[in-house]
Write a protein that holds these residues in place. Sequence first.
Motif, PDB file in Angstrom:
ATOM      1  N   GLY A  74     -23.904  21.850  37.615  1.00 20.44           N
ATOM      2  CA  GLY A  74     -24.063  21.967  39.297  1.00 20.44           C
ATOM      3  C   GLY A  74     -24.452  20.748  39.551  1.00 20.44           C
ATOM      4  O   GLY A  74     -24.694  19.313  39.314  1.00 20.44           O
ATOM      5  N   ARG A  75     -26.168  21.270  41.158  1.00 19.97           N
ATOM      6  CA  ARG A  75     -26.249  20.186  41.555  1.00 19.97           C
ATOM      7  C   ARG A  75     -26.643  18.581  40.991  1.00 19.97           C
ATOM      8  O   ARG A  75     -27.499  17.135  40.793  1.00 19.97           O
ATOM      9  N   GLU A  76     -27.690  19.426  39.733  1.00 18.07           N
ATOM     10  CA  GLU A  76     -28.243  18.426  38.265  1.00 18.07           C
ATOM     11  C   GLU A  76     -27.021  17.611  37.568  1.00 18.07           C
ATOM     12  O   GLU A  76     -28.705  17.509  36.901  1.00 18.07           O
ATOM     13  N   LEU A  77     -26.443  17.301  38.442  1.00 17.93           N
ATOM     14  CA  LEU A  77     -25.436  17.429  37.020  1.00 17.93           C
ATOM     15  C   LEU A  77     -25.526  15.618  37.054  1.00 17.93           C
ATOM     16  O   LEU A  77     -25.156  14.930  35.795  1.00 17.93           O
ATOM     17  N   ALA A 120     -15.388  19.394  40.502  1.00 14.57           N
ATOM     18  CA  ALA A 120     -15.290  19.274  42.136  1.00 14.57           C
ATOM     19  C   ALA A 120     -15.502  18.073  42.232  1.00 14.57           C
ATOM     20  O   ALA A 120     -15.785  17.291  41.717  1.00 14.57           O
ATOM     21  N   ASP A 150     -16.650  15.837  44.638  1.00 14.92           N
ATOM     22  CA  ASP A 150     -17.697  15.038  45.393  1.00 14.92           C
ATOM     23  C   ASP A 150     -18.836  14.893  44.068  1.00 14.92           C
ATOM     24  O   ASP A 150     -19.966  14.556  44.493  1.00 14.92           O
ATOM     25  N   ARG A 151     -18.207  15.384  42.738  1.00 13.16           N
ATOM     26  CA  ARG A 151     -19.891  15.523  42.516  1.00 13.16           C
ATOM     27  C   ARG A 151     -18.534  13.954  40.783  1.00 13.16           C
ATOM     28  O   ARG A 151     -19.543  13.537  39.901  1.00 13.16           O
ATOM     29  N   ALA A 207     -21.091  10.689  41.271  1.00 15.56           N
ATOM     30  CA  ALA A 207     -22.381  10.340  41.140  1.00 15.56           C
ATOM     31  C   ALA A 207     -22.456  11.008  39.225  1.00 15.56           C
ATOM     32  O   ALA A 207     -23.207  10.051  38.714  1.00 15.56           O
TER      33      ALA A 207
END
Length: 417
Positions: A332-335, A356, A358-359, A362
């Motif tokens: 998730g956001r912590e990826l 996703a 957008d990940r 990062a």
Amino acid sequence: MITVVGTGTVPGAPVTDDALGRARLVVGGRRHLAAAAVPGDAERVVLGALAPALDTVEAYVRKGEPVVVLASGDPGFFGIVRVLAERFGADALDVRPGVSSVAAAFARLGLPWDDAVVASAHGRDLRTAVNVCRAHPKVAVLTGPGAGPAELGAALAHRTEGRVLVVATGLGSDEESVERVTPAEAAVRDWGTAVSVVLCLDESRAPGGPRTVAGAPAGPDRWALEEREFSHRSSMITKFEVRALALARLGPRRGELVWDVGAGSGSVAVECARLGAAVTAVEKTRDGVERIRANARAHGVEVHTVHGTAPAVLDGLDGLDDPDAVFVGGGGRELPAVVTACARRARRTVVVAMAALDRVPAAREALAGAGFAVEGVLLQASRLTPLPGDVTRLAAANPVFLLWGVRPPAPREGVAQ
């Protein structure tokens, strides 16, 4: 000619091989030499540092004078035969093996050992033996200083279930002992220096039936198993097309450790275990942990499960043993933080699966920032699906991004960069 004599498993038993009477040079450990009928006019070399001893052997070989090398057990089994053959050639050796400590230990238990994996920790890193013990149900470990039953037990105590360690000490001597203990019990004992070999057994998974090929059972006849072969929740499972490439990039193999972080159903973890690796699966939900365990049991493998949320749970995971390869299937956001934490400890490679778009940047930046060479692919698969009327259509699966980072090899000393 170099005669290599295996002295068997009885410490101090007389060594009376006929080659000794003709020897001009006899090489061996102190206890071997003390037990051997060495001619009074033959030179004796106590085997300590290997290089000087080999130089002395070479000097006698060049003169055509007979040499005897004394060794424990079967010197062709993790023994000195390999070194001698590499230096002097196999044709220069007359090998006369004794009974290996591994064969003797299994014999004491009345067990066959043609289905065992044998790992040496004598003068080697213990982690390979530990990972083999975690992954396989019947293992023999040849021990050494700093890599004995206590160290092996400590490494296995919290990462395996149902293991028994059989510690064979002083095989063949009056002080022989063959003792069954748990890894936790082994970890707190002082075993001294007379340990011959340690057997690590998972008796609930002992392979049976007749054998044709020695060693661990052959690897699986197929991988990238279909989703229906795993218990999973609401199709939350790494699809087999993605899993096939992920396994190829992870390269799980015997003696290595693989992490599956955000394991979900544990399909990647189970497949890595089927290919012979030791595996730790990290999953944040309690029901997910139970599902992973059930899938591992169904496929006859062991997966060490950890209930927790990455990246926090990764600190201290598996103690000081860093994984060889890591698969990240969630985050998730912590990826980015998860990938960074995994990349910091991975010895060889990290593979990241993402749905996703957008990940992706990062995750790629996290791998590159840790010094990995990064590659990736977008996987788009369409499966043949039947329709009424005996016709077939292509059903598209959701596209998945797969990134993998490979740690560049360390530069060799003296090589210009």
